[in-house]
Motif scaffolding. Sequence first.
Motif, mmCIF file in Angstrom:
data_model
loop_
_atom_site.group_PDB
_atom_site.id
_atom_site.type_symbol
_atom_site.label_atom_id
_atom_site.label_comp_id
_atom_site.label_asym_id
_atom_site.label_seq_id
_atom_site.Cartn_x
_atom_site.Cartn_y
_atom_site.Cartn_z
ATOM 1 N N ILE A 11 -74.467 -3.342 -51.767
ATOM 2 C CA ILE A 11 -73.322 -2.460 -51.518
ATOM 3 C C ILE A 11 -72.233 -2.715 -52.546
ATOM 4 C CG2 ILE A 11 -71.446 -1.994 -49.906
ATOM 5 C CD1 ILE A 11 -73.358 -2.436 -47.646
ATOM 6 N N ALA A 12 -71.997 -3.986 -52.845
ATOM 7 C CA ALA A 12 -70.948 -4.302 -53.824
ATOM 8 C C ALA A 12 -71.291 -3.729 -55.193
ATOM 9 C CB ALA A 12 -70.765 -5.819 -53.909
ATOM 10 N N LEU A 13 -72.541 -3.903 -55.622
ATOM 11 C CA LEU A 13 -72.924 -3.382 -56.945
ATOM 12 C C LEU A 13 -72.851 -1.862 -56.970
ATOM 13 C CD1 LEU A 13 -75.919 -5.648 -57.942
ATOM 14 C CD2 LEU A 13 -73.639 -5.658 -58.851
ATOM 15 N N PHE A 14 -73.298 -1.231 -55.874
ATOM 16 C CA PHE A 14 -73.277 0.229 -55.816
ATOM 17 C C PHE A 14 -71.841 0.749 -55.886
ATOM 18 C CE2 PHE A 14 -73.652 4.343 -53.755
ATOM 19 C CZ PHE A 14 -74.812 4.824 -54.297
ATOM 20 N N CYS A 15 -70.934 0.100 -55.160
ATOM 21 C CA CYS A 15 -69.550 0.580 -55.148
ATOM 22 C C CYS A 15 -68.875 0.322 -56.496
ATOM 23 C CB CYS A 15 -68.771 -0.070 -54.023
ATOM 24 S SG CYS A 15 -69.271 0.543 -52.429
ATOM 25 N N ILE A 16 -69.252 -0.766 -57.165
ATOM 26 C CA ILE A 16 -68.710 -0.983 -58.512
ATOM 27 C C ILE A 16 -69.184 0.125 -59.444
ATOM 28 C CG2 ILE A 16 -68.835 -2.510 -60.501
ATOM 29 C CD1 ILE A 16 -68.839 -4.837 -58.560
ATOM 30 N N ILE A 18 -69.905 3.210 -58.532
ATOM 31 C CA ILE A 18 -69.157 4.425 -58.192
ATOM 32 C C ILE A 18 -67.755 4.369 -58.772
ATOM 33 C CG2 ILE A 18 -68.076 5.624 -56.264
ATOM 34 C CD1 ILE A 18 -70.565 5.398 -54.763
ATOM 35 N N LEU A 36 -76.402 1.144 -63.055
ATOM 36 C CA LEU A 36 -76.019 0.046 -62.160
ATOM 37 C C LEU A 36 -76.291 0.421 -60.707
ATOM 38 C CD1 LEU A 36 -74.730 -2.723 -62.233
ATOM 39 C CD2 LEU A 36 -72.548 -1.643 -61.911
ATOM 40 N N ILE B 23 -67.105 -2.159 -66.033
ATOM 41 C CA ILE B 23 -66.172 -1.050 -65.824
ATOM 42 C C ILE B 23 -64.759 -1.397 -66.273
ATOM 43 C CG2 ILE B 23 -67.541 -0.191 -63.910
ATOM 44 C CD1 ILE B 23 -65.375 -1.122 -62.057
ATOM 45 N N MET B 35 -73.436 -5.531 -69.097
ATOM 46 C CA MET B 35 -74.513 -4.898 -68.335
ATOM 47 C C MET B 35 -75.815 -5.675 -68.494
ATOM 48 S SD MET B 35 -74.430 -2.022 -66.661
ATOM 49 C CE MET B 35 -75.639 -1.187 -65.707
ATOM 50 N N PHE B 39 -78.069 -7.337 -65.565
ATOM 51 C CA PHE B 39 -79.491 -7.075 -65.348
ATOM 52 C C PHE B 39 -80.301 -8.357 -65.335
ATOM 53 C CE2 PHE B 39 -79.501 -2.428 -66.904
ATOM 54 C CZ PHE B 39 -78.988 -2.063 -65.690
ATOM 55 N N GLY B 99 -63.583 4.110 -54.234
ATOM 56 C CA GLY B 99 -64.729 3.203 -54.275
ATOM 57 C C GLY B 99 -64.577 2.053 -53.303
ATOM 58 N N LEU B 103 -66.851 0.956 -50.048
ATOM 59 C CA LEU B 103 -67.322 -0.421 -49.842
ATOM 60 C C LEU B 103 -66.992 -0.899 -48.437
ATOM 61 C CD1 LEU B 103 -68.307 -3.099 -51.389
ATOM 62 C CD2 LEU B 103 -65.918 -3.592 -51.563
ATOM 63 N N LEU B 106 -69.121 0.930 -45.741
ATOM 64 C CA LEU B 106 -70.527 0.502 -45.701
ATOM 65 C C LEU B 106 -70.651 -0.906 -45.124
ATOM 66 C CD1 LEU B 106 -71.940 1.912 -49.019
ATOM 67 C CD2 LEU B 106 -72.534 2.582 -46.731
#
Lengths: 105, 164
Positions: A11-16, A18, A36, B23, B35, B39, B99, B103, B106
């Motif tokens: 969730i944290a990675l997804f929101c970052i 977004i 990401l 970001i 990035m 990864f 965002g 977070l 969720l």
Amino acid sequence: MPVQYYIFLSIALFCIGIMGVLMRRNAIIIFMCIELMLNAVNLLLVAFSKMWVDAGRIDAAAAQLFVFFVMVVAAAEVSVGLAIIVMMYRNTHSVDINILSRLKN
Amino acid sequence: MGIDLIIFTVLSAVAIASALGVILSKNPVNSVLCMITCFVAIAGHYIMLNAQFLFVVHLIVYTGAIMVLFLFVLMMMNLNADIEPQKRNWLKYAGAISGGALLLVLVAALRDASVPAIQSGNATDIGLIKNLGKTLFTSYVVPFELSSVLFLSAMVGAVVIGKK
């Protein structure tokens, strides 16, 4: 280890991702933020696959194959998307999405 | 606190910090390097979760091919930090707040989800090439062939777009 930790990490990675899509104007950075988000989902799929293995399910390999297909689609998407961005840059000398949004000229 | 929890914490901290670096850094080349770090951390998570084949594919495809492609395009374009025009400030804050709100929602929704735990010592061979290949070529042949068509069309599309 509870699988909730992996859920929260994803969730944290997804929101970052977004936040990056919403905050940045550079088209390439926005592309990377989409990657990401895809990776956050991939990580969650692998965690659920491991959870199913530990629960005794035999068909847990399907989740890892989904991750494989997501990687395939991401690779195809990146090749076409970067080609489009390079073409736009040749025409406008910028990768600012506000300039790209005009699409003409 | 077991060794697996320590490794998980370190990898997660690296992943989230480098994702924030993507970001927040002004220079796009720094973003790509952050990035790549992110990864690699995610690949470490894969090998913690007994997904050895995905670990290798992730390192080769994502870190080796896709990110190098990004870096290549960025260096070809010769973008500097001052070329990117700054967005209006309130738009940046609006993006960050929305965002963060997602977070929050969720995390609040999934905090009490009852899912079984992962046994870290329970090593399985489900992530090896043998098992995945068997499943791929028995149950998932049609998606596999469709993805080959997708790759072909993506290749043709990239060549056609790039030739103009």
